[in-house]
Every structure is written in C-alpha cells, then in structure tokens.
Design an enzyme around this catalytic site. Sequence first.
Site, PDB file in Angstrom:
ATOM      1  N   PHE A  76       0.819  -1.219   0.000  1.00 37.07           N
ATOM      2  CA  PHE A  76       0.000   0.000   0.000  1.00 37.07           C
ATOM      3  C   PHE A  76       0.851   1.267   0.000  1.00 37.07           C
ATOM      4  O   PHE A  76       0.425   2.307   0.485  1.00 37.07           O
ATOM      5  CB  PHE A  76      -0.969   0.001   1.199  1.00 37.07           C
ATOM      6  N   THR A  80      -2.109  -7.597  -5.881  1.00 40.05           N
ATOM      7  CA  THR A  80      -2.769  -6.935  -6.991  1.00 40.05           C
ATOM      8  C   THR A  80      -3.209  -7.904  -8.074  1.00 40.05           C
ATOM      9  O   THR A  80      -4.039  -7.555  -8.898  1.00 40.05           O
ATOM     10  CB  THR A  80      -1.784  -5.916  -7.584  1.00 40.05           C
ATOM     11  N   ILE A  84     -10.724  -4.183 -18.380  1.00 44.90           N
ATOM     12  CA  ILE A  84     -10.403  -4.818 -17.106  1.00 44.90           C
ATOM     13  C   ILE A  84      -9.757  -6.164 -17.420  1.00 44.90           C
ATOM     14  O   ILE A  84     -10.385  -7.045 -18.010  1.00 44.90           O
ATOM     15  CB  ILE A  84     -11.672  -4.988 -16.244  1.00 44.90           C
ATOM     16  N   LEU A  85      -8.498  -6.301 -17.051  1.00 43.91           N
ATOM     17  CA  LEU A  85      -7.707  -7.453 -17.490  1.00 43.91           C
ATOM     18  C   LEU A  85      -8.203  -8.748 -16.857  1.00 43.91           C
ATOM     19  O   LEU A  85      -8.280  -9.776 -17.503  1.00 43.91           O
ATOM     20  CB  LEU A  85      -6.223  -7.218 -17.150  1.00 43.91           C
ATOM     21  N   ASN A  86      -8.491  -8.664 -15.554  1.00 43.31           N
ATOM     22  CA  ASN A  86      -9.042  -9.829 -14.854  1.00 43.31           C
ATOM     23  C   ASN A  86     -10.133  -9.324 -13.912  1.00 43.31           C
ATOM     24  O   ASN A  86      -9.844  -8.843 -12.818  1.00 43.31           O
ATOM     25  CB  ASN A  86      -7.941 -10.549 -14.062  1.00 43.31           C
ATOM     26  N   LYS A 133      -6.256   0.265 -17.799  1.00 53.28           N
ATOM     27  CA  LYS A 133      -5.735   1.163 -16.766  1.00 53.28           C
ATOM     28  C   LYS A 133      -5.835   0.443 -15.417  1.00 53.28           C
ATOM     29  O   LYS A 133      -6.551  -0.553 -15.302  1.00 53.28           O
ATOM     30  CB  LYS A 133      -6.549   2.464 -16.740  1.00 53.28           C
ATOM     31  N   GLY A 134      -5.145   0.943 -14.428  1.00 55.53           N
ATOM     32  CA  GLY A 134      -5.176   0.303 -13.116  1.00 55.53           C
ATOM     33  C   GLY A 134      -6.432   0.653 -12.346  1.00 55.53           C
ATOM     34  O   GLY A 134      -7.130   1.614 -12.667  1.00 55.53           O
ATOM     35  N   VAL A 135      -6.728  -0.138 -11.314  1.00 57.70           N
ATOM     36  CA  VAL A 135      -7.867   0.164 -10.445  1.00 57.70           C
ATOM     37  C   VAL A 135      -7.500   0.122  -8.962  1.00 57.70           C
ATOM     38  O   VAL A 135      -8.339   0.364  -8.110  1.00 57.70           O
ATOM     39  CB  VAL A 135      -9.050  -0.809 -10.671  1.00 57.70           C
ATOM     40  N   GLU A 194      -5.955   1.929  -6.920  1.00 57.02           N
ATOM     41  CA  GLU A 194      -6.101   3.132  -6.095  1.00 57.02           C
ATOM     42  C   GLU A 194      -7.437   3.824  -6.342  1.00 57.02           C
ATOM     43  O   GLU A 194      -7.911   4.581  -5.497  1.00 57.02           O
ATOM     44  CB  GLU A 194      -4.913   4.069  -6.332  1.00 57.02           C
TER      45      GLU A 194
END
Lengths: 291, 734, 210
Positions: B245, B473, B616-618, B688-690, B692
């Site tokens: 984190f 992650t 969303i990759l997974n 893109k990331g999620v 955060e």
Amino acid sequence: MFLAGGTNLLDLMKLEIETPTHLVDVQDLKLDAIEETTEGGLRIGALATNTAVAADARIRRDYSVLTRAIVAGASGQLRNKATTAGNLLQRTRCPYFYDTNMPCNKRKPGSGCAALGGYSRQLAVIGSSDQCIATYPGDMAVALRVLDAAVETVKADGTARTIPIAEFHRLPGTQPQRDNSLERGELITAVTLPRPIGGRHFYHKVRDRASYAFALVSVAAVLQKDGSGRVAFGGVAHKPWRVEAAEAALPLGAPAVAAQVFADAQPTEDNKFKISLAERTLASVIAQARS
Amino acid sequence: MEFNAPAGTNLFDKSRIVGKPTPRIDGPLKTTGTAPYAYERHDVAPNQAYGYVVGAAISKGRIVSMDLSEARSAPGVIAIVAAPETQPLGKARSNIAPLFGGDEIAHYHQAIACVVAETFEQARSAAGLIRTVYGREEGAFDLAAAAPAAGLAKGRGGKPDRKLRGDFEAAFAVAPVKLDAQYTTPDETHAMMEPHATIAAWHGDQLTLWTSNQMIDWAKSSMAQILDMKPENVRIDSPFIGGGFGGKLFIRSDAVMAALGAKAAGRPVKVTLQRPLVVNNTTHRHATIQRLRIGAERDGRITAIAHENWSGNLYGSEGEDGTLQTPKLYSGENRLTANYVAALDLPEGNAMRAPGEAVGHLALEAAMDELAELLDMDPVELRIRNEPQSVPGTPDKKFSDRNLVRCLRDGAERFGWSRRATKPGQVRDGRWLVGMGVAAGYRGGPVQKSGARVRLETDGRITVETDMTDIGTGSYTIIAQTAAETMGVPLEQVTVKLGDSRFPASAGSGGQWGAASSTAGTYAACVSLRRAIGEKLGFNGDTATFADSRIHLSNRTIPLTDAGSMAAEDQITFGEFKREYDVGTYAAHFCEVGVDVFTGETRIRRMLAVCDAGRILNPLSARSQVIGGMVMATGAALMEELAVDKRFGFFVNHDLAGYEVPVHADIPHQEVVFLETEDPIASPLKAKGVGELGICGPGAALANALYNATGVRVRDYPITLDKYLDELPDLATI
Amino acid sequence: MAGSAGYGLSRRGVLAASAASAAFTAVPLSAHSATRKREPGAVPVSFEVNGQHVELSLDTRTTLLDALREHLKLTGTKKGCDHGQCGACTVLVNGVRINSCLSLAVQHEGDEVTTIEGLGTPDRLHPMQAAFIKHDGYQCGYCTPGQICSAVAVLKEIEAGIPSHVQADVTSRPEPSNIEFRERMSGNLCRCGAYSNIAEAIAEVAGAKA
C-alpha cells in the site's frame, strides 16, 4: 508468576512490560469445571476458557449477561485460549503503559503518567487519580459485577478466601501498579455466581469498529419487568463501575441513573464523550428491555 | 516497443483469456501456506541468524551514549550494530532521514541498533539490555499550529505549488451560492499484514536481499546508494509481498539492518520489524487540513473553486497533496489550488495508497455534498451538471476516455438512489437512522516503462520473467493472461516469475500503474518473441495468428513447439503523444449506512462502486482491488487515526490493537460494476489500473451517507461517534 | 538543551536533557535498572503437527508460532503482529483455533496441532482453500492461512452451537449466516480488504456441508 491462557501475559512479556523471573504453568490444575453450588448458583473453574463459559447452557439460560459480555470481547481464537482467571487479571490497554519508553506509574511506579495530558480518548473518566487514568479493559468482569460474583482464591500459604467481585479490582489511587486485591503468590481457583436473579440480561458494548476492539463504553444490565434492575459500566474506570445506589433510579430512565453514577466523573477533554455515551447506551438497553 | 500512437484494433479486442474472470494462478500457493514471504526463506541461505531492531525512545535530539556491554555478553549474541558506532548511511530515493547511523535522532523509533543472535528469543532479550542516554531537543509536532507558517510545496519543476486559472477571488465573491468549509484528515498507517522483513546474505562484496518490496529496481539502486556500493552487486528478491500500500515502495530499516547485521555477524541475518515499531519507524500517510471554497450559479454550475491543502513532514519534505483530483473532476472557469507543507518532527510521511487523492476526495466530495444541499439539488445531478469537456485545470488537455457520468447514472439506478430522502435525519428503521451518500472518484491512470523476458520451452510452455511485483494486486495472473493471449497458449502453459532483480526491470507496483505497464511490457516481449520465431521459421511474426499452441499462417499451421527453445526480451516505453491527454480512471461510489440513534454506532448496509478504468484485465482480481480500496476508505472515514502525542512527538497507538482498521464485521457484501470501456491512449491493452481508484471516493460517500442519516456534518475525519453523539436526537425524543 | 541529571524516561532509555514539554514527574533510572538476564535454557517438548509426531528442544520463551515457523519450517502460519491483534497466526490445537503467537510451545506437550499445511496442499486442496481461490478471498495472501484455519473452525463452532455477539438470543442455536461468519471471523484482519469475498467463500463451504 502464574501462566494460564497467556493471551495477555505473553503479549506483555514480549514487550518486557512483564518480566517474571519464573513462570508457573497452571493449565493442568484441572480447575476448568463449571459446577452447580449448594446455594443454587454456579462455580466456574479458574481455568474454564472464555468459550466454555460463554457456551455453557446454564450460563446462557440463567446468566446470559455473562455470555453476552464474553462474546463481545476479543476474538474467537483468543476466547478459546483465555481463561476465567486470566480474564479477570487483564492489564490495562493504556497505550503509554504499552510503550516502555514512556513514563507510566502502573508499569514503573513513580515514573509519572504520560496519559495525563496525553492521548486519553480510551481512558478513565471516573475513579482515576493523579497517578493513573487507566481503564480496566475487560468485558467479562463487568457482567460478573452485576451478577455479584465472587472470586475464590488460595494464597501461597494454602489459606483460601473469597473476594467479592466489587472488591477484587482496585482504583489506582497512589498505587496504580496494583490492579487488584490479590496478594503475591495468591492464585484464583474459581469464580462463583449466586442464584440466578431472573430478569432480562443485556451487554451492550460500544467501540469504534463492529468487533474485535476494546470498549469505549459498555453496559452490563439485568433488568426486571417492574423496571428495577442492576447495571455496571465498562470502559470508564480502573474497574468495572457500578453504583448500587443509583440503580433505584432505573425506573426513571437512563439520565437519572447516569447522573448519579457519573456524579464524580473527572474526564479529560478527549474522553468526556464517554459520559453521554454511557447514558445513551443505558437508554438503549432500557428501551430494549421495555420493548 | 514504443507505444507511440493510440492503440488500434488488436488481438486483445478478440481476447479469449485477457479480460475474463480468472482465478489467481498463485492461489494454490497462497491458500496452502506454500507461497514464500521474505522472512520465511529458510532455503535461500544456510545458517541464518536473527536480528532484532531497537528503536529510538525520543523523537528528536541525539544519542549521548549507548552502553552495549551487557547486551554484547548476553547469551547467543553474535554481533550488535549500533548507530553511534556507524557513520550515517547514505540516503536513497525518498528516504528523508538516514535509515541508520550517527548520533542524531530524527524521529521516534528510528533504528538505533540491531542485535544479532542465534535465536529470535536471544536477540529480543539482548536488545532489552542496551542502555541509551539521550539528549532530547524540542520539536514541532502539531500540524494545526505549524500550518499558518507553512510554505508552498515544490510543484512540477520545483515551482511553488499554487495554480490559478481565471480570477477565483472575484468569481467567488459574486457567486450566488457559496460554500467555504475546512476538512481535516489524520495521519494513517499502511498496516499491511506482513511487517517489513528482510534476509540478507553477503558473498564477498555481493549482497542479496530476500525482502518484501514493491519496487525491485528502486530497491536495488537505493540499497547501492545507502551502502555506497555498485548496483550490480546488489540482488533483490521479492516474489511474494504481504501487502504494501505504498509502505514498501522504498528500502526501509529492515533491509539496512539485515545487511549491516549480516556483515557484522559474517553470516546471513534475518530481520523483521516488530509490529509496535512499524508505525513510527517506517512511513505513514500525512495528516491534512483542507479548505474548500466553491461558488456556483443557482442552477448548480460551478463558477469558482479553490482547494487549499496543508500537511507536514520531516524537514518540510513532500507532503500529502489533497488537491490532486480537483483540477480534473469538475468544471469551473475560475480556479485555485495550493499545496502547503510545514516542517514537523514526526516520523516520515510518504505515499500510502492513492497519496493525495485518497484524502482529497474525503474533502472535495463532502464539499460537493454540502454544495448540493445549499443548492437544494440532488448530489448526483450536481456532479453531472459540472461534467467538463476538457481537463478543467489544464483545458488544453483532452480526456483520453472518460465515462464518469455513465458511472453516476448507472450507479444511481442500481443503488435505488431515487429512494434517498433529500432532507437528512428523516429515515428510521427501528433503532437505526438510515442514510445514503454518493461520491465521485478520480485517480490518474499513469504508466511507466516496463520490461520482461519471455521464453518458449521445447515442450511449448511459456515462461515470463520480470522484476514486477505482486503485492496482492494479481500481477502473476494478468501477466500470465497477457502472455497466454499473445503467444496463443492455454493459461496453464504459462509460468510467471516475478520480483527478482535479475529479471528485466519493470514498472513495479505503485501509483496504480503496475497492471497497465507490466502487461504492456509482457506484450512487448511476447511480440519480440513472435518475431524471433517468425524469423527462425520463415514467416512474419506480426501478422501470423498464434492460437491453440499453434501458429496459423495463410497457407499452413505450425505447432508452436517447432520453434524449439527460444527467448526474447523487450520493454514497453510510452511516447510523447500521451502528453496531450489526461488518462484517468473514474468511479461513482454509493453507500447506505445505519446509525444507532442511541449510541451513534455506524453500520454500513450497502456499498456500490461503478468503475470506468478501460479494459479490465481480470475482472475477478480487479474487483478485489476495488473492494479492498473501499474497505480502506471505510477505515479512513470511520476509525483510522494515528494519534499524535504533541509533547513526546510520536504516534501513540502504534500497534494493531490501538490503530483500528476495519474487521469482517464492519464490511457487508460489496458490489462492484465495471463499465465495459477501453482506453486506446492508455496502453496497447487499452487498460488502466484500479488499485487506487477504489479508495478514491467511498469514504466521502460514507460520510455523506452519515450526514443523510443523522443531519450532522462532521468535517474532521475519522467520523467517530464522539464527534456527533451530542447532536443526535435527544434521549427524551427517541 | 542542557543538564546531566539523568532523568528516566524508561528502564532502557535515559534522558540527559530535561524537556519543557514533558508534563510528568521523572525518577532516576538507576532505581529500576534491570538485573542481568539469565538464559532460561532449552526444554524438550513433543506434540503432533499435521499428523506427524515432532520432538523439539526449545528455549522456553519460544512461542508455538515460532516453533512452527523457525524450528519446523512450517511457514504457512504467519506472524503479522506477534501480539494477538491480527489473527494471521491462527492454527487449530486439538481441533480448536487459537492464536499461536500467544502460546508458548512448551505448553503444548502432547497436543495435536493442525496448520494450513495440514488442511490441504496445492494438489489436494481443502474445500475451504478451493473456495477462497474461487471467490478470490485474498489478495496479498499473508493473512490467508489464518483466515482459512479460522474459517474451518468457525463452521465447526457454529455447528457446535458456540454463541456469538450477533445472536439476538444466545440461548438459541446459531445459524450459518453472513453476519455470523463476519462476526466470528473478525479476529482475522485482512488489510487488503477481501472480507466480502471471504464471507462468500465460507458461505459456499457452509452450503455444501448443509
């Protein structure tokens, strides 16, 4: 020093808050029975685990304030290990007591009290002294207090005695290092409960998260249909806090009781909310009893 | 591979593996206790000794003397490394105070010694025998007291961090509806379940650290800086990390003490920070004071918005910038953001999950709720009314792909938002006061260059090696999915090896950039491997179809195994074109709470997040990232606070009993919806990331729900019951 | 700053300088200096771990947790706090879950200990382990073995009728419900915040059992 469940003692030893030269493991003393007494009450062996006590059918039926208090405390894992005697002997959770770099009269008599003027949100609002404002952190003993339980002990010389729960835990006064009235080498053997007193049993514990946390305030109460009853408060003092004289006001409602119970309160700016919280929690319990 | 133009149609648009809910490939290891974490690597080095760290007992000053004689002669003690006997070490990336060495104490529980002994019990016991005499100096520990004199933080290019557009003051002065409110957020700690831990071993001048670190490449160069050695002589290995984190972005004292301890002991040494040391010894999220001023027309259009933020740090170093999302979220011609940092002598503040935005939303999104009430407007509609066309703080920038309005509308529909009572304090369910709240969420979707090496084995298996980390992650799985998709093999045929500095350097895990960057890097390496296979077997690797463990050409099909054993290494880099865009991730968060009308206890009833974060990759692990953020946001809103002792200058509640994080009982079933969007500006995978995004907004939605339930607005987080108890209905009226 | 009086902050640390901000009475350290520590020495202990008989010679200060992790190299059981505040070290002793960090190894002579490694292996998963994977009931994985050991025990505790805080009536039998799982699992912290998924994994196993 005696070692039973170890859930507080080993915690404190790792931090060198407790530094016994010898530990005596008493777990195999066969003091874990819960038996009926000739007076119609129950004798709970000192080594009966919190889980065993909470789950006992007689306790659930006749003393459910005790079951409710126990299951409001700690976690399932800790209750499986913690014993009745050990629970009574829990030491305070004052963060300054827990930090050996800090002055603390309870941990190191005469060193001062860092909690005075410090972070005191969790600490005592009544019965404290200028030496110590720690709280007793347990739940079980608050229920035992409304049940008028007694603590049976045996001293190092073999003599037995019975200490009323009201006199078991002490106020800090000028000797905050002494949590209770046990003498050196004295071993708790049992806790006895008098005959059941009927009524509806409540234990309402308020904390910052929904479980696995020490009480901000807790209320143990046994309330009768006619509005009379008994009530003790946890999280507010160096011992479970009960003012018997105030219980006469129970039919009048929580504010009347709280006004008497907390008449001599000396809270800090950080923890004065506990007084209204205690009053409101009792009001909640009374409302439930009436519903 | 350089990603230098928006992604066009590519193989991920017809994916069979990427984008599908996929159980983690490391799941069988994690659930059976066979995934090895740092302190558990008994196999990597023989004869490991135990190190125990001693922390400073004061917050500022110096060590006058340290008596080690009793400790040195204690049973089992092999060596003691002591700060007064050690030159201050070099400072690496983002270390504010030296991690060890010298007489000066910069903060409470700074490491001052490490005892190395044969056993853990001996090391711990001997540590208690060290006698230290301190000279204590006065320090500044009170943010509120220091804030008025705080200077502006250094922004981009070292310029003072104050941004103006239009004329805020004038526009605010004439706005028909105005809000001016101050919010505060406390210091917080990461409280990852695995405390910082390292095993160190020296072979000559070569140092290996089996540690728990989010950023392998940073760790390697940092360790070299700290110990003044060549980076190539440092190896870092972190295949499994028990949570970070942000708390494990940087080398901390566990790694340094293990390395110095191992040198002194002449054998491998393992060190873990004891839990009560973690809070004050390592980094934390800084407390903030935030002032929001928003002026609006009566129809809800914002005409003026100012967000000013104050935080503090050791020596006035970088603070917590709560304004970060404000130039992005809502329109408004006249704007001001400013970020001030005071010098404090508390332990080091640094990144914690969504640094800046996590606490910025607690202020901004509560302010929007307050503004909606002043306008007598639905808070969902207020946000939609102020949806910008280009980035409000930098209008020359376009949004790459933004679907916040869809998130809000879709979420409102799913949550039954129309049932929310407009007037607060009106809904009762037995003893419970019930309320609903909403908040928007924005978090940037950055990427970093990221490398990987991909090997094809003779049996057709694919192995990916990269120093990327999986801190929970789901990196292992999304990297395997990417390689399986690109190389056309089943997921089970892919092995992923992470966290070793001998592998190609990756983006690492931080800033929500890990997923998009590391999968793009894996894709780049796979494309290189396909080309190499094509060259070897005589076809164009870019146009061939790799599927079913075969290579499909226009005229024939070749088994992948025909290529034999081959390997390729590449990295993804990102081109200039991205600068024209703001690449962000978006969410609408909804929450319903009950507040006990007697005691003020809060119970969350429902939580929903509708997210827009590209492909969303997974979805299985991405959902976990979001619900995890929602849990941490719940903690921030309701209970988490490092209590500052302003006399002694330290965080008092420095263990997991004193610092309360949410438990199972606090968290009901959580709903997460991902909009099916793709962001071609973000990465070749349009992802893109999620990680955060999930913590940006839910806390404010909860705070707004609390207000809706009770009619009491608390602007001082966490919203513990003591802050509103006396404003709940009078007992006589309940 | 000045002064050399040697005022005690604690047994271990001495303040050479007085601090104006320190609002407490201090006493000289020397009165409380610890006596030199004695080594407690090793004691033999034997118990069963995952069906295997083990004999160890341990420093009496060794916790069950460190006996498992450091001596038997069964590192599936995790040390998250070492103070009973997180639940990562949860194991089953004689079928009952406890925090192994708050139990001395020498207190377990003759006991049967089950750790996460004893519940299942990657090739032969326990149903609870499989359910955690299916529902993604974890993220970093560090609290996971403790969560799973606890979850297995929670279902047994509900079956055995052990009461809980969330029961309206503690004389009745507890039901395997979401709120019961959550209350009973609350001694296992998960900072990654997988709680919602863990509850669903447990529900699945509880349903399969019913």
